[in-house]
Motif scaffolding. Structure first.
Motif, PDB file in Angstrom:
ATOM      1  N   GLU A 102      -3.690  -3.455   5.841  1.00  0.00           N
ATOM      2  CA  GLU A 102      -2.475  -3.474   5.026  1.00  0.00           C
ATOM      3  C   GLU A 102      -2.128  -4.892   4.574  1.00  0.00           C
ATOM      4  O   GLU A 102      -1.727  -5.098   3.428  1.00  0.00           O
ATOM      5  N   GLU A 132      -7.631   5.142  -3.938  1.00  0.00           N
ATOM      6  CA  GLU A 132      -6.478   5.917  -3.491  1.00  0.00           C
ATOM      7  C   GLU A 132      -6.536   6.017  -1.969  1.00  0.00           C
ATOM      8  O   GLU A 132      -7.466   6.603  -1.421  1.00  0.00           O
ATOM      9  N   ALA A 158      -8.567  -3.886  -5.157  1.00  0.00           N
ATOM     10  CA  ALA A 158      -8.752  -2.491  -4.753  1.00  0.00           C
ATOM     11  C   ALA A 158      -8.975  -1.597  -5.962  1.00  0.00           C
ATOM     12  O   ALA A 158      -9.414  -0.460  -5.823  1.00  0.00           O
ATOM     13  N   LYS A 159      -8.644  -2.129  -7.130  1.00  0.00           N
ATOM     14  CA  LYS A 159      -8.781  -1.395  -8.388  1.00  0.00           C
ATOM     15  C   LYS A 159      -8.047  -0.073  -8.275  1.00  0.00           C
ATOM     16  O   LYS A 159      -6.851  -0.057  -8.133  1.00  0.00           O
ATOM     17  N   ASN A 160      -8.746   1.002  -8.286  1.00  0.00           N
ATOM     18  CA  ASN A 160      -8.079   2.303  -8.286  1.00  0.00           C
ATOM     19  C   ASN A 160      -8.385   3.119  -7.024  1.00  0.00           C
ATOM     20  O   ASN A 160      -8.407   4.332  -7.062  1.00  0.00           O
ATOM     21  N   MET A 169       0.838  -1.191   0.000  1.00  0.00           N
ATOM     22  CA  MET A 169       0.000   0.000   0.000  1.00  0.00           C
ATOM     23  C   MET A 169       0.870   1.236   0.000  1.00  0.00           C
ATOM     24  O   MET A 169       1.950   1.238   0.572  1.00  0.00           O
ATOM     25  N   ASN A 170       0.331   2.261  -0.598  1.00  0.00           N
ATOM     26  CA  ASN A 170       1.050   3.523  -0.646  1.00  0.00           C
ATOM     27  C   ASN A 170       0.157   4.608  -0.052  1.00  0.00           C
ATOM     28  O   ASN A 170      -0.557   5.302  -0.766  1.00  0.00           O
ATOM     29  N   TRP A 186      -4.676  -5.948   1.819  1.00  0.00           N
ATOM     30  CA  TRP A 186      -4.751  -5.106   0.623  1.00  0.00           C
ATOM     31  C   TRP A 186      -4.320  -5.879  -0.608  1.00  0.00           C
ATOM     32  O   TRP A 186      -3.257  -6.473  -0.646  1.00  0.00           O
ATOM     33  N   ASP A 187      -5.180  -5.893  -1.596  1.00  0.00           N
ATOM     34  CA  ASP A 187      -4.915  -6.561  -2.871  1.00  0.00           C
ATOM     35  C   ASP A 187      -5.148  -5.518  -3.958  1.00  0.00           C
ATOM     36  O   ASP A 187      -6.284  -5.096  -4.182  1.00  0.00           O
ATOM     37  N   THR A 188      -4.084  -5.119  -4.605  1.00  0.00           N
ATOM     38  CA  THR A 188      -4.159  -4.046  -5.598  1.00  0.00           C
ATOM     39  C   THR A 188      -5.156  -4.360  -6.702  1.00  0.00           C
ATOM     40  O   THR A 188      -5.876  -3.468  -7.161  1.00  0.00           O
ATOM     41  N   ASP A 189      -5.240  -5.621  -7.123  1.00  0.00           N
ATOM     42  CA  ASP A 189      -6.197  -5.988  -8.176  1.00  0.00           C
ATOM     43  C   ASP A 189      -7.633  -5.788  -7.716  1.00  0.00           C
ATOM     44  O   ASP A 189      -8.462  -5.251  -8.450  1.00  0.00           O
TER      45      ASP A 189
END
Length: 112
Positions: A44, A56, A52-54, A1-2, A47-50
């Motif tokens: 954290e 922020e 979570a899509k977009n 995560m960022n 968290w799965d970027t796929d």
């Protein structure tokens, strides 16, 4: 995560505007609370970027910036909790959860 750090009340309006382009997640963290630390760690780890899509993600240190937390509560018409996540979409808080109800899968299920 960022995580992007929230440290100015003007960012609340920026978050609102960004939410018309993509969902925004705000994590309100009490840095001295073990429940808050556990909730932050759980989100954290999950968290799965796929999935979570977009989304922020933004991070707010509640103890340092309580006035910003109060502004979020007022502007998005939500009750203050700690810890708490807010999902902002199209200028509105469409979902909020606190304490151990903060779960990544639940956040993702609320995406418009």
């Amino acid at each position: 995560m960022n995580w992007q750090t929230i440290n100015d009340e003007l960012q609340v309006e920026e978050i609102k505007q960004k939410s018309f382009e993509h969902p925004v997640l705000v994590f309100k963290h009490s840095t001295t609370c073990s429940i808050s630390a556990a909730s932050l760690s759980r989100i954290e780890r999950a968290w799965d970027t796929d999935k979570a899509k977009n989304i922020e993600p933004f991070y707010l240190d509640l103890l340092r910036y309580r006035s910003i937390s109060n502004k979020l509560a007022k502007d998005f018409d939500i009750e203050h909790q700690s810890p708490q996540v807010l999902l902002i979409q199209n200028g509105e808080c469409t979902y909020d959860a606190s304490h151990f109800d903060i779960r990544f899968d639940e956040i993702v299920s609320q995406l418009a």
